[in-house]
Design a protein around this motif. Structure first.
Motif, PDB file in Angstrom:
ATOM      1  N   GLN A 178       0.821  -1.210   0.000  1.00 48.03           N
ATOM      2  CA  GLN A 178       0.000   0.000   0.000  1.00 48.03           C
ATOM      3  C   GLN A 178       0.859   1.265   0.000  1.00 48.03           C
ATOM      4  OE1 GLN A 178      -2.309   0.799   3.563  1.00 48.03           O
ATOM      5  NE2 GLN A 178      -3.936   1.768   2.374  1.00 48.03           N
ATOM      6  N   GLN A 179       1.939   1.230   0.778  1.00 44.39           N
ATOM      7  CA  GLN A 179       2.773   2.419   0.924  1.00 44.39           C
ATOM      8  C   GLN A 179       4.199   1.991   1.242  1.00 44.39           C
ATOM      9  OE1 GLN A 179       1.360   5.007   3.996  1.00 44.39           O
ATOM     10  NE2 GLN A 179       2.796   6.664   3.522  1.00 44.39           N
ATOM     11  N   GLU A 207      -2.094 -10.010   4.755  1.00 46.27           N
ATOM     12  CA  GLU A 207      -1.135  -9.016   5.235  1.00 46.27           C
ATOM     13  C   GLU A 207      -0.484  -9.404   6.558  1.00 46.27           C
ATOM     14  OE1 GLU A 207      -3.036  -5.431   7.426  1.00 46.27           O
ATOM     15  OE2 GLU A 207      -4.281  -5.758   5.669  1.00 46.27           O
ATOM     16  N   ARG A 211       4.020  -9.492   8.513  1.00 47.22           N
ATOM     17  CA  ARG A 211       4.536  -9.199   9.844  1.00 47.22           C
ATOM     18  C   ARG A 211       5.103 -10.464  10.486  1.00 47.22           C
ATOM     19  NH1 ARG A 211      -0.406  -6.665   9.232  1.00 47.22           N
ATOM     20  NH2 ARG A 211      -0.303  -4.387   9.108  1.00 47.22           N
ATOM     21  N   GLN A 257       3.942  -0.832   4.006  1.00 44.70           N
ATOM     22  CA  GLN A 257       2.646  -1.128   4.596  1.00 44.70           C
ATOM     23  C   GLN A 257       1.896  -2.065   3.661  1.00 44.70           C
ATOM     24  OE1 GLN A 257       1.080  -0.255   7.584  1.00 44.70           O
ATOM     25  NE2 GLN A 257      -0.431  -1.713   6.832  1.00 44.70           N
ATOM     26  N   ILE A 259      -1.329  -4.488   2.396  1.00 47.46           N
ATOM     27  CA  ILE A 259      -2.785  -4.396   2.469  1.00 47.46           C
ATOM     28  C   ILE A 259      -3.410  -5.535   1.684  1.00 47.46           C
ATOM     29  CG2 ILE A 259      -2.981  -2.867   0.452  1.00 47.46           C
ATOM     30  CD1 ILE A 259      -5.256  -1.438   1.981  1.00 47.46           C
TER      31      ILE A 259
END
Length: 381
Positions: A178-179, A207, A211, A257, A259
């Motif tokens: 996303q970013q 997503e 992590r 980031q 998503i």
């Protein structure tokens, strides 16, 4: 006697000055000096000043904005129907099924162009509340910035609703970037929109996997990341992790980031104009599911509701619930899907004629609608 006549003539100058002047010429009455004839008495000045103050107050009250916003019931939209002649939830490239009844999203009207008299009128109407402008607008933000933020929140709510609905129906999900944080390790390798396939040897299906793949890594460690840019062939690149800016996080930092997005060969589109904010997500998701599945989700009932939704289908609280209840009732709804954390406020609003059904996530909303359709008790606020 002459002094008495002069005073009388002077007071009558504004209505009969010419007659007084003629009398002086013929019979010895003296004409008062021009400056004394035009001088206002104290009472006259009081009247003039009062009128000027009243005009100034009227202009200020009518045209000068106050630092408050007026909040009230906004329009509602049937997510199973049309708005302005256009179907609200459009699905192309996949079979859809007929629906009945209504799934009505609710909105709040927010007016920040409020004058003093306008604020008093709105407050006196009983349909609106006033709140300090800084509670809704960041100081220094332009109207254009606020509009862009509202549009982005609305678009994000549509995307989250699509992912939540299609995930519930078993369609595949993909993970996109996303970013990317400027100057981070990922900034040298990835771009927004790239699809993540594998991180540090771990396949990426949602997503949360990104992590999880970084757990146990250290700053300075080099990992392998497999991604796809557009329609290009997937490729694998090394990426050296940096120190995490969060002092509580020990693992290495990529600087992106992720998503979740739906990975389907058909298009889902929401068409609504002049609506912003994230709180329509739940009603969009329910409409998508109703259109994509056989059967009838609401079976002719007039259902309204609200709630922000994330990609996992969790429903969060929203603002302005009391005004949304008013809008729903006026639109003919009999059932209102209420986020659990809004239940206390919704009950306090005493929505006459509305049945408050409590929801915590997309699954609970679907179960509650099934209960209503079957005549079984549904969780209530």
């Amino acid at each position: 006697m002459s002094e008495s006549r002069e005073e009388t003539t002077a007071r009558g100058t504004t209505v009969d000055g010419a007659a007084g002047e003629a009398g002086g010429a013929g019979g010895g009455r003296r004409t008062p000096p021009a400056d004394r004839r035009k001088r206002l008495t104290r009472r006259g000045w009081t009247v003039v000043l009062s009128a000027l103050l009243a005009i100034a107050f009227g202009l200020i009250g009518a045209f000068v904005r106050v630092p408050y916003v007026a909040i009230g019931p906004g329009p509602t939209f049937d997510t199973l129907g049309q708005s302005g002649g256009t179907t609200v939830v459009q699905i192309s490239g996949h079979q859809t099924y007929p629906t009945s009844g209504e799934l009505r999203m609710t909105t709040v009207s927010l007016n920040d162009q409020v004058t003093l008299f306008g604020a008093l009128g709105l407050w006196a109407s009983g349909r609106y509340a006033l709140a300090p402008r800084e509670e809704y607008f960041t100081p220094g933000e332009s109207d254009q910035q606020v509009q862009r933020e509202n549009v982005k929140e609305f678009q994000d709510s549509q995307s989250n609703a699509e992912v939540a609905a299609l995930r519930h129906l078993g369609f595949p999900i993909k993970v996109l970037v996303q970013q990317v944080v400027s100057g981070s390790p990922a900034d040298k390798v990835l771009a927004a929109g790239d699809r993540l396939l594998n991180v540090n040897g771990k396949p990426i299906a949602q997503e949360d996997d990104v992590r999880a793949a970084l757990v146990g890594t250290k700053p300075g460690q080099t990992i392998q990341i497999t991604f796809q840019h557009g329609t290009d062939a997937p490729r694998t690149s090394p990426l050296t992790l940096a120190a995490n800016p969060d002092p509580k996080a020990a693992q290495g930092f990529m600087g992106l980031q992720p998503i979740d997005r739906a990975d389907v060969p058909f298009d889902v589109k929401v068409s609504l104009e002049d609506v912003g904010g994230p709180s329509a997500g739940l009603m969009f998701a329910l409409a998508m599911i109703d259109r994509l599945t056989p059967g009838d989700l609401v079976a002719g009932e007039h259902v309204a509701g609200t709630g922000e939704i994330d990609e996992k289908g969790n429903v969060g609280p929203i603002g302005g619930i009391s005004f949304k209840l008013v809008g729903a009732r006026e639109a003919g709804a009999t059932i209102f899907l209420t986020p659990e954390k809004n239940c206390a406020e919704a009950k306090a609003a005493d929505p006459d004629g509305l049945r408050l059904v409590k929801v915590t996530n997309l699954d609970s909303a679907l179960t509650a609608l099934d209960d209503v359709k079957a005549g079984r008790p549904a969780p209530s606020c």
